[in-house]
Design a protein around this motif. Structure first.
Motif, PDB file in Angstrom:
ATOM      1  N   ALA A  92       0.997  -1.275   0.023  1.00 45.95           N
ATOM      2  CA  ALA A  92       0.098   0.011   0.136  1.00 45.95           C
ATOM      3  C   ALA A  92       0.976   1.178  -0.036  1.00 45.95           C
ATOM      4  CB  ALA A  92      -1.067   0.010   1.201  1.00 45.95           C
ATOM      5  N   ALA A  93       0.261   2.289  -0.532  1.00 49.09           N
ATOM      6  CA  ALA A  93       0.971   3.642  -0.564  1.00 49.09           C
ATOM      7  C   ALA A  93       0.628   4.283   0.846  1.00 49.09           C
ATOM      8  CB  ALA A  93       0.555   4.659  -1.666  1.00 49.09           C
ATOM      9  N   LEU A  94       1.511   5.028   1.197  1.00 44.61           N
ATOM     10  CA  LEU A  94       1.496   5.859   2.529  1.00 44.61           C
ATOM     11  C   LEU A  94       1.238   7.340   2.076  1.00 44.61           C
ATOM     12  CD1 LEU A  94       4.630   4.519   4.461  1.00 44.61           C
ATOM     13  CD2 LEU A  94       2.205   4.220   5.133  1.00 44.61           C
ATOM     14  N   PRO A  95       0.326   8.037   2.983  1.00 41.87           N
ATOM     15  CA  PRO A  95       0.052   9.485   2.704  1.00 41.87           C
ATOM     16  C   PRO A  95       1.241  10.129   3.372  1.00 41.87           C
ATOM     17  CG  PRO A  95      -0.958   8.763   5.030  1.00 41.87           C
ATOM     18  CD  PRO A  95      -0.210   7.440   4.294  1.00 41.87           C
ATOM     19  N   THR A 109       4.913   1.825   1.043  1.00 41.17           N
ATOM     20  CA  THR A 109       5.752   2.787   0.246  1.00 41.17           C
ATOM     21  C   THR A 109       5.382   4.203   0.253  1.00 41.17           C
ATOM     22  OG1 THR A 109       6.247   1.020  -1.263  1.00 41.17           O
ATOM     23  CG2 THR A 109       6.583   2.973  -2.267  1.00 41.17           C
ATOM     24  N   ALA A 110       6.404   5.175   0.339  1.00 41.34           N
ATOM     25  CA  ALA A 110       6.062   6.465   0.149  1.00 41.34           C
ATOM     26  C   ALA A 110       6.855   7.056  -1.085  1.00 41.34           C
ATOM     27  CB  ALA A 110       6.440   7.181   1.384  1.00 41.34           C
ATOM     28  N   TRP A 132       7.213  -5.415   9.086  1.00 43.69           N
ATOM     29  CA  TRP A 132       6.949  -4.224   8.616  1.00 43.69           C
ATOM     30  C   TRP A 132       8.311  -3.879   7.745  1.00 43.69           C
ATOM     31  CZ3 TRP A 132       5.083  -5.538  13.024  1.00 43.69           C
ATOM     32  CH2 TRP A 132       3.863  -5.533  13.527  1.00 43.69           C
ATOM     33  N   VAL A 133       7.834  -3.228   6.548  1.00 44.12           N
ATOM     34  CA  VAL A 133       9.076  -2.645   5.849  1.00 44.12           C
ATOM     35  C   VAL A 133       8.577  -1.400   5.224  1.00 44.12           C
ATOM     36  CG1 VAL A 133      10.380  -2.779   3.704  1.00 44.12           C
ATOM     37  CG2 VAL A 133      10.089  -4.871   5.136  1.00 44.12           C
ATOM     38  N   PHE A 134       9.168  -0.123   5.563  1.00 47.96           N
ATOM     39  CA  PHE A 134       8.713   0.958   5.038  1.00 47.96           C
ATOM     40  C   PHE A 134       9.837   1.565   4.012  1.00 47.96           C
ATOM     41  CE2 PHE A 134       6.935   0.579   9.215  1.00 47.96           C
ATOM     42  CZ  PHE A 134       5.559   1.106   9.006  1.00 47.96           C
ATOM     43  N   GLN A 162      13.566   1.773   4.945  1.00 48.81           N
ATOM     44  CA  GLN A 162      14.651   2.208   3.827  1.00 48.81           C
ATOM     45  C   GLN A 162      14.431   3.551   3.485  1.00 48.81           C
ATOM     46  OE1 GLN A 162      13.172   1.534   0.205  1.00 48.81           O
ATOM     47  NE2 GLN A 162      15.042   2.869  -0.307  1.00 48.81           N
ATOM     48  N   ILE A 163      15.286   4.255   3.621  1.00 44.29           N
ATOM     49  CA  ILE A 163      15.308   5.711   3.288  1.00 44.29           C
ATOM     50  C   ILE A 163      16.040   6.072   2.140  1.00 44.29           C
ATOM     51  CG2 ILE A 163      15.458   8.001   4.325  1.00 44.29           C
ATOM     52  CD1 ILE A 163      13.584   6.085   5.914  1.00 44.29           C
ATOM     53  N   GLY A 164      15.439   6.574   1.049  1.00 40.26           N
ATOM     54  CA  GLY A 164      16.171   7.151  -0.172  1.00 40.26           C
ATOM     55  C   GLY A 164      17.350   7.792  -0.107  1.00 40.26           C
ATOM     56  N   SER A 165      17.154   8.969   0.841  1.00 39.56           N
ATOM     57  CA  SER A 165      18.014   9.967   1.109  1.00 39.56           C
ATOM     58  C   SER A 165      18.787   9.815   2.374  1.00 39.56           C
ATOM     59  CB  SER A 165      17.754  11.335   0.627  1.00 39.56           C
ATOM     60  OG  SER A 165      16.624  11.775   1.152  1.00 39.56           O
ATOM     61  N   SER A 166      17.916  10.908   3.554  1.00 41.10           N
ATOM     62  CA  SER A 166      18.338  10.919   4.874  1.00 41.10           C
ATOM     63  C   SER A 166      17.209  11.169   5.677  1.00 41.10           C
ATOM     64  CB  SER A 166      18.988  12.176   4.959  1.00 41.10           C
ATOM     65  OG  SER A 166      20.419  12.389   4.400  1.00 41.10           O
TER      66      SER A 166
END
Length: 377
Positions: A92-95, A109-110, A132-134, A162-166
């Protein structure tokens, strides 16, 4: 025509393999800096950078690794873990802000940035292995005093970010889970993490924080307690009970039964008492020595009952020509089925004859044998 509604299947989030990075509470690619009395429980490392500063006043309850082989391997395993988390199929997508949500296990996923204001609740629904995996496309920012809350068996070790930057954690916020950031992680004043702060390429910055490496509950205590308790209890109880019971029963009981039954069943009080005493003292002692067998106890009890019965018991039943008990407990001359008459102690009748005299008269004193059929006590 029947309409069919298709319910999309939820992907099952799987634990992200951390490899050797699992032992680290803080790991960075460039540097780790700290201000204030931060407490880290777990290892701290950096690679390929070398800079670690602020310890002390910070405290590390673990091992520090600066660009050594351990940190290098952990950094390599972190890259694998990051890619694993990023590659799991989404549910699912997150707000834009996850505050106020209650999420069951899954992959969320955001696409860009993600904020957290207030409380995010993760509900395991009774499953302690729930994961849970974010997946956050860009940056994660949590507000001051925000928090992640776990309910119904959820465990911090099974939450991955899992953060794409910081990532930046706000002042006095309470965060749960393993942060795998591509660049850097900033933990501001008073924030706490139950999990890990792992930055692939940049730095980890700390300020009076508490970071505790999370571990899933396991079975180490049950096994040790079970093995130790079972082995000790079984060995001690079985050995002590068997040895004590067998020795005591075989010796004493064998002697008593041998003396009482054979030394004087129907005879008078003297014969019975003599048989008991002789059986217990002699039969018990001797019978117990070879292990208290029934045969040995009975045989020795008979002999001891005869001797002691003659000496101590006196007349009725303890003399030649006596009753059933007296005949077997006394000297040769009577028979097992003698009549009610007693007989003098000096009557040396033939086997099967009646002893002459009266049953109430005594058969001599123990220290003065009255006939050839008696022996001294």
């Amino acid at each position: 025509m029947v309409a069919v509604t298709t319910v999309p299947a939820f992907a099952i989030a799987t634990p992200v393999p951390l490899g050797t990075a699992d032992s680290f509470a803080v790991l960075a690619g460039e540097s780790v800096t700290n201000t204030g009395p931060t407490v880290i429980t777990g290892d701290l490392g950096v690679s390929p950078g070398t800079a670690i500063s602020g310890f002390p006043p910070g405290l590390v309850n673990g091992v520090q690794h600066s660009a050594d082989a351990v940190a290098l391997q952990a950094k390599s395993d972190l890259v694998v873990a990051y890619n694993n988390a990023a590659g799991q199929a989404t549910d699912a997508a997150l707000p834009p802000d996850a505050g106020g949500l209650t999420l069951v296990p899954g992959v969320y996923t955001a696409s860009s940035t993600l904020g957290l204001t207030g409380t995010l609740t993760l509900d395991a629904e009774g499953d302690p292995n729930a994961v849970w995996v974010f997946q956050v496309g860009s940056g994660l920012t949590t507000a001051s005093a925000s928090r992640v809350n776990l309910i119904n068996g959820a465990q911090p070790c099974n939450v991955f970010w899992q953060i794409g930057s910081s990532a930046t954690l706000g002042t006095d916020s309470t965060f749960i889970g393993n942060i795998l950031a591509l660049t850097s992680i900033s933990v501001t004043t008073g924030a706490t993490i139950e999990g890990r702060a792992l930055a692939r390429n940049g730095s980890v910055t700390l300020d009076n924080n508490r970071i505790t490496r999370s571990t899933c509950s396991g079975g180490t205590t049950s096994g040790t307690t079970t093995g130790t308790t079972t082995g000790t209890t079984t060995g001690t109880t079985t050995g002590t009970t068997t040895g004590t019971t067998t020795g005591t029963t075989g010796g004493v009981l064998g002697g008593v039964l041998g003396g009482v039954v054979t030394g004087g069943t129907t005879g008078g009080a003297g014969g019975v008492l003599g048989g008991v005493l002789g059986g217990v003292v002699t039969g018990g002692t001797t019978g117990g020595t070879p292990g208290g067998s029934t045969t040995t106890g009975t045989t020795v009890g008979n002999t001891a009952g005869n001797i002691a019965g003659n000496t101590t018991g006196g007349g009725k039943g303890g003399v030649t020509g006596g009753h059933t008990g007296g005949g077997k407990g006394g000297a040769t001359g009577g028979h097992s089925g003698g009549h009610d008459s007693g007989g003098y102690g000096y009557g040396g009748g033939r086997p099967g004859d009646h002893g002459s005299g009266y049953g109430e008269q005594h058969g001599g004193y123990g220290d003065k044998p009255e006939g050839p059929a008696h022996h001294e006590g």
